[in-house]
Design a protein around this motif. Structure first.
Motif, PDB file in Angstrom:
ATOM      1  N   MET A 104       0.854  -1.195   0.000  1.00 18.73           N
ATOM      2  CA  MET A 104       0.000   0.000   0.000  1.00 18.73           C
ATOM      3  C   MET A 104       0.885   1.239   0.000  1.00 18.73           C
ATOM      4  N   SER A 105       0.531   2.227  -0.840  1.00 18.65           N
ATOM      5  CA  SER A 105       1.328   3.442  -0.912  1.00 18.65           C
ATOM      6  C   SER A 105       1.093   4.281   0.324  1.00 18.65           C
ATOM      7  N   GLU A 106       2.187   4.873   0.847  1.00 17.00           N
ATOM      8  CA  GLU A 106       2.086   5.702   2.045  1.00 17.00           C
ATOM      9  C   GLU A 106       1.620   7.093   1.646  1.00 17.00           C
ATOM     10  N   THR A 107       0.563   7.579   2.248  1.00 16.35           N
ATOM     11  CA  THR A 107      -0.017   8.878   1.920  1.00 16.35           C
ATOM     12  C   THR A 107      -0.116   9.707   3.183  1.00 16.35           C
ATOM     13  N   LEU A 108       0.416  10.905   3.147  1.00 14.89           N
ATOM     14  CA  LEU A 108       0.387  11.795   4.298  1.00 14.89           C
ATOM     15  C   LEU A 108      -0.649  12.883   4.089  1.00 14.89           C
ATOM     16  N   ILE A 109      -1.240  13.326   5.180  1.00 10.77           N
ATOM     17  CA  ILE A 109      -2.208  14.417   5.103  1.00 10.77           C
ATOM     18  C   ILE A 109      -1.446  15.721   4.911  1.00 10.77           C
ATOM     19  N   PRO A 110      -1.744  16.490   3.884  1.00 15.82           N
ATOM     20  CA  PRO A 110      -1.010  17.733   3.638  1.00 15.82           C
ATOM     21  C   PRO A 110      -1.355  18.784   4.680  1.00 15.82           C
ATOM     22  N   GLU A 111      -0.399  19.673   4.901  1.00 15.72           N
ATOM     23  CA  GLU A 111      -0.661  20.774   5.816  1.00 15.72           C
ATOM     24  C   GLU A 111      -1.563  21.794   5.141  1.00 15.72           C
ATOM     25  N   LEU A 112      -2.574  22.244   5.889  1.00 14.35           N
ATOM     26  CA  LEU A 112      -3.469  23.255   5.351  1.00 14.35           C
ATOM     27  C   LEU A 112      -2.802  24.621   5.411  1.00 14.35           C
ATOM     28  N   PRO A 113      -2.997  25.438   4.398  1.00 10.13           N
ATOM     29  CA  PRO A 113      -2.466  26.801   4.475  1.00 10.13           C
ATOM     30  C   PRO A 113      -3.060  27.518   5.682  1.00 10.13           C
ATOM     31  N   GLN A 114      -2.230  28.372   6.323  1.00 11.63           N
ATOM     32  CA  GLN A 114      -2.730  29.079   7.494  1.00 11.63           C
ATOM     33  C   GLN A 114      -3.926  29.961   7.141  1.00 11.63           C
ATOM     34  N   GLU A 115      -3.930  30.522   5.956  1.00  9.93           N
ATOM     35  CA  GLU A 115      -5.041  31.339   5.494  1.00  9.93           C
ATOM     36  C   GLU A 115      -5.577  30.721   4.210  1.00  9.93           C
ATOM     37  N   LEU A 116      -6.549  29.819   4.388  1.00  8.99           N
ATOM     38  CA  LEU A 116      -7.043  29.049   3.245  1.00  8.99           C
ATOM     39  C   LEU A 116      -7.661  29.943   2.180  1.00  8.99           C
ATOM     40  N   HIS A 141      -5.789  20.671  -5.706  1.00  8.31           N
ATOM     41  CA  HIS A 141      -4.826  19.627  -5.330  1.00  8.31           C
ATOM     42  C   HIS A 141      -5.048  19.178  -3.892  1.00  8.31           C
ATOM     43  N   GLY A 142      -5.317  20.136  -2.991  1.00 14.95           N
ATOM     44  CA  GLY A 142      -5.548  19.769  -1.602  1.00 14.95           C
ATOM     45  C   GLY A 142      -6.763  18.877  -1.441  1.00 14.95           C
ATOM     46  N   ALA A 143      -7.888  19.244  -2.105  1.00 14.40           N
ATOM     47  CA  ALA A 143      -9.106  18.442  -1.996  1.00 14.40           C
ATOM     48  C   ALA A 143      -8.902  17.060  -2.607  1.00 14.40           C
ATOM     49  N   THR A 144      -8.238  16.992  -3.778  1.00 20.13           N
ATOM     50  CA  THR A 144      -8.003  15.702  -4.438  1.00 20.13           C
ATOM     51  C   THR A 144      -7.144  14.796  -3.574  1.00 20.13           C
ATOM     52  N   HIS A 145      -6.119  15.383  -2.970  1.00 16.91           N
ATOM     53  CA  HIS A 145      -5.222  14.570  -2.142  1.00 16.91           C
ATOM     54  C   HIS A 145      -5.938  14.057  -0.896  1.00 16.91           C
ATOM     55  N   LEU A 146      -6.787  14.901  -0.305  1.00 18.79           N
ATOM     56  CA  LEU A 146      -7.509  14.461   0.888  1.00 18.79           C
ATOM     57  C   LEU A 146      -8.509  13.364   0.567  1.00 18.79           C
ATOM     58  N   VAL A 147      -9.126  13.406  -0.618  1.00 13.34           N
ATOM     59  CA  VAL A 147     -10.012  12.321  -1.034  1.00 13.34           C
ATOM     60  C   VAL A 147      -9.241  11.004  -1.069  1.00 13.34           C
ATOM     61  N   GLN A 148      -8.022  11.055  -1.618  1.00  7.59           N
ATOM     62  CA  GLN A 148      -7.202   9.836  -1.680  1.00  7.59           C
ATOM     63  C   GLN A 148      -6.830   9.363  -0.274  1.00  7.59           C
ATOM     64  N   ALA A 203      -7.013  -3.875  -4.759  1.00  9.27           N
ATOM     65  CA  ALA A 203      -5.797  -3.127  -5.084  1.00  9.27           C
ATOM     66  C   ALA A 203      -6.115  -1.668  -5.399  1.00  9.27           C
ATOM     67  N   ALA A 204      -7.190  -1.436  -6.129  1.00 10.20           N
ATOM     68  CA  ALA A 204      -7.582  -0.057  -6.450  1.00 10.20           C
ATOM     69  C   ALA A 204      -7.988   0.698  -5.189  1.00 10.20           C
ATOM     70  N   ALA A 205      -8.654   0.010  -4.250  1.00  9.53           N
ATOM     71  CA  ALA A 205      -9.043   0.644  -2.992  1.00  9.53           C
ATOM     72  C   ALA A 205      -7.821   0.995  -2.156  1.00  9.53           C
ATOM     73  N   GLU A 206      -6.821   0.098  -2.107  1.00 10.55           N
ATOM     74  CA  GLU A 206      -5.603   0.358  -1.349  1.00 10.55           C
ATOM     75  C   GLU A 206      -4.818   1.538  -1.917  1.00 10.55           C
ATOM     76  N   ASP A 207      -4.900   1.742  -3.223  1.00  8.83           N
ATOM     77  CA  ASP A 207      -4.226   2.883  -3.849  1.00  8.83           C
ATOM     78  C   ASP A 207      -4.965   4.199  -3.628  1.00  8.83           C
ATOM     79  N   GLY A 208      -6.171   4.123  -3.087  1.00  6.97           N
ATOM     80  CA  GLY A 208      -6.970   5.321  -2.902  1.00  6.97           C
ATOM     81  C   GLY A 208      -7.624   5.802  -4.176  1.00  6.97           C
ATOM     82  N   ALA A 209      -7.705   4.924  -5.190  1.00  5.52           N
ATOM     83  CA  ALA A 209      -8.254   5.326  -6.491  1.00  5.52           C
ATOM     84  C   ALA A 209      -9.771   5.237  -6.529  1.00  5.52           C
TER      85      ALA A 209
END
Length: 413
Positions: free
Chosen positions: A1-13, A23-30, A104-110
């Motif tokens: 399984m690929s390791e995925t980290l939660i991105p830091e939110l900008p202080q002023e979104l 990109h932030g929303a797409t990454h969080l969905v994954q 496998a697709a679920a583990e990839d977050g796809a």
């Protein structure tokens, strides 16, 4: 399984650009999908070892419902999904995965739960010998497709594998299930709910989409800021208008909705005060004036002492011949810049019938529901010009000289 980290939110979104937001929303969905797959591994392991031995619960679903504080039904769905995507014991002491490509697709977050449930539902209808290939096809498609495309692909697979379908058990098809509930609330509003069969539901969604489109900006300069539920609510009112205007409508002979309104004479003339609607609800007197323009409303007008002065004046309503003449003259809503067709319009009395206005073409104009309300409650005014065509006088804040305007969209000049 690929390791995925939660991105830091900008202080002023609010300073983030559109690409950063996307990109932030797409990454969080994954991230959410990968976390869901990881959770499934834990739940499958708990179920395999035995939730009763581990935690004293009869099964993993019961234990998960307790720790996640969710309903048992939702927990059971999550556990069943986990068992299908993770190794489970089979005959001979071995383990196997029901849908390895989907796992496998679920583990990839796809893919997410909706994709997974669709695929599993399709695979359970496919013979075991054909299931592996179907799993690969559907999982590959789900990585880039939405639920509707996935469902269509699954239906095509099932049709290919079983072109004749299941043998019908009953030659007589079951009647479609349709339920509609209309309930009056304590505040006078009505709550509409129900259940429609797939065909009727699709037709309902299509007609609400068509009638609930945003209004183009007209010469009043008012943009359409309604939300989708608000536009659907207005579309529902339009559909009711069309249905009640049908000549074959039972009990109305092509007239608009029949309602009873009890209102004081002074309130009806001034638009100040309230009126009783169908003996059960309350509306403002201004609303009663608007409804009286082109609605089969039986008014019970009362004196200040409560004495009935007038019960019904059916002669004031627009006749079918007058309505046809209005349709030809105005071609639709006569308000400048409005595209609405005649079937969506009311016949508005320029001088209100309560003020002695006659029901003839020189005192009538076609208006859609939005512009009908605008004329009744706004600063715009309408009159019939010397050539017999309606023209509108804008408010002074739009045109200090109030030059008359006409709708040129319905006729070629």
């Amino acid at each position: 399984m690929s390791e995925t980290l939660i991105p830091e939110l900008p202080q002023e979104l609010w300073r983030a650009g559109k690409l950063e937001l996307a990109h932030g929303a797409t990454h969080l969905v994954q991230v959410i999908r990968v976390a869901s797959a990881c959770l499934g591994m834990y739940l499958a392991e708990v179920e395999t070892r035995g939730a009763e031995d581990l935690f004293g619960h009869g099964n993993a679903a019961s234990w998960f419902a307790e720790i996640a504080r969710i309903s048992l039904g939702d927990a059971r769905d999550t556990v069943n999904r986990a068992l299908a995507l993770n190794p489970a014991p089979v005959a001979g002491g071995e383990t196997a995965v029901f849908a390895p490509a989907t796992a496998a697709a679920a583990e990839d977050g796809a893919i997410g739960d909706q994709h997974i449930d669709l695929i599993l539902d399709i695979l359970r209808k496919i013979p075991a010998g054909e299931r592996e290939g179907a799993d690969k096809i559907l999982a590959g498609l789900a990585r880039h497709a939405g639920p509707r495309e996935l469902a269509e692909a699954g239906a095509n697979l099932l049709a290919h594998l079983d072109p004749d379908g299941n043998e019908p058990k009953d030659p007589e098809p079951a009647p479609p299930r349709r339920e509609v509930f209309v309930e009056r609330r304590g505040d006078g509003f009505w709550k509409l709910s129900g259940l429609l069969d797939p065909e009727t539901g699709a037709r309902t969604a299509a007609i609400l989409d068509a009638h609930g489109a945003r209004r183009p900006v007209d010469e009043s300069g008012q943009a359409d800021h309604r939300t989708m539920p608000q536009r659907y609510g207005d579309a529902w009112a339009d559909v009711l208008d069309l249905a009640t205007a049908c000549p074959d409508q039972p009990g109305t002979a092509g007239y608009r909705t029949l309602v009873h309104v009890t209102v004081g004479l002074d309130a009806l003339k001034t638009g100040l005060g309230t009126a009783c609607l169908d003996f059960v609800g309350t509306i403002t007197a201004r609303e009663a004036r608007l409804m009286a323009c082109d609605c089969l409303m039986i008014p019970a007008v009362l004196s200040t002492a409560g004495e009935p002065l007038d019960v019904g004046r059916m002669r004031r309503f627009v006749t079918p011949g007058q309505r046809r003449a209005l349709n030809i003259r105005d071609g639709g809503c006569a308000f400048p810049g409005c595209h609405r067709a005649p079937k969506h319009c009311h016949a508005h009395h320029i001088q209100h019938w309560a003020d002695g206005g006659p029901t003839d073409l020189r005192n009538l104009v076609l208006l859609c529901s939005f512009h009908h309300r605008l004329i009744h409650h706004g600063d715009w005014q309408v009159r019939i010009a010397g050539d017999g065509i309606p023209e509108f006088l804008p408010p002074q804040y739009l045109d200090p000289l109030r030059h008359p305007r006409r709708n040129t969209l319905h006729h070629v000049t």
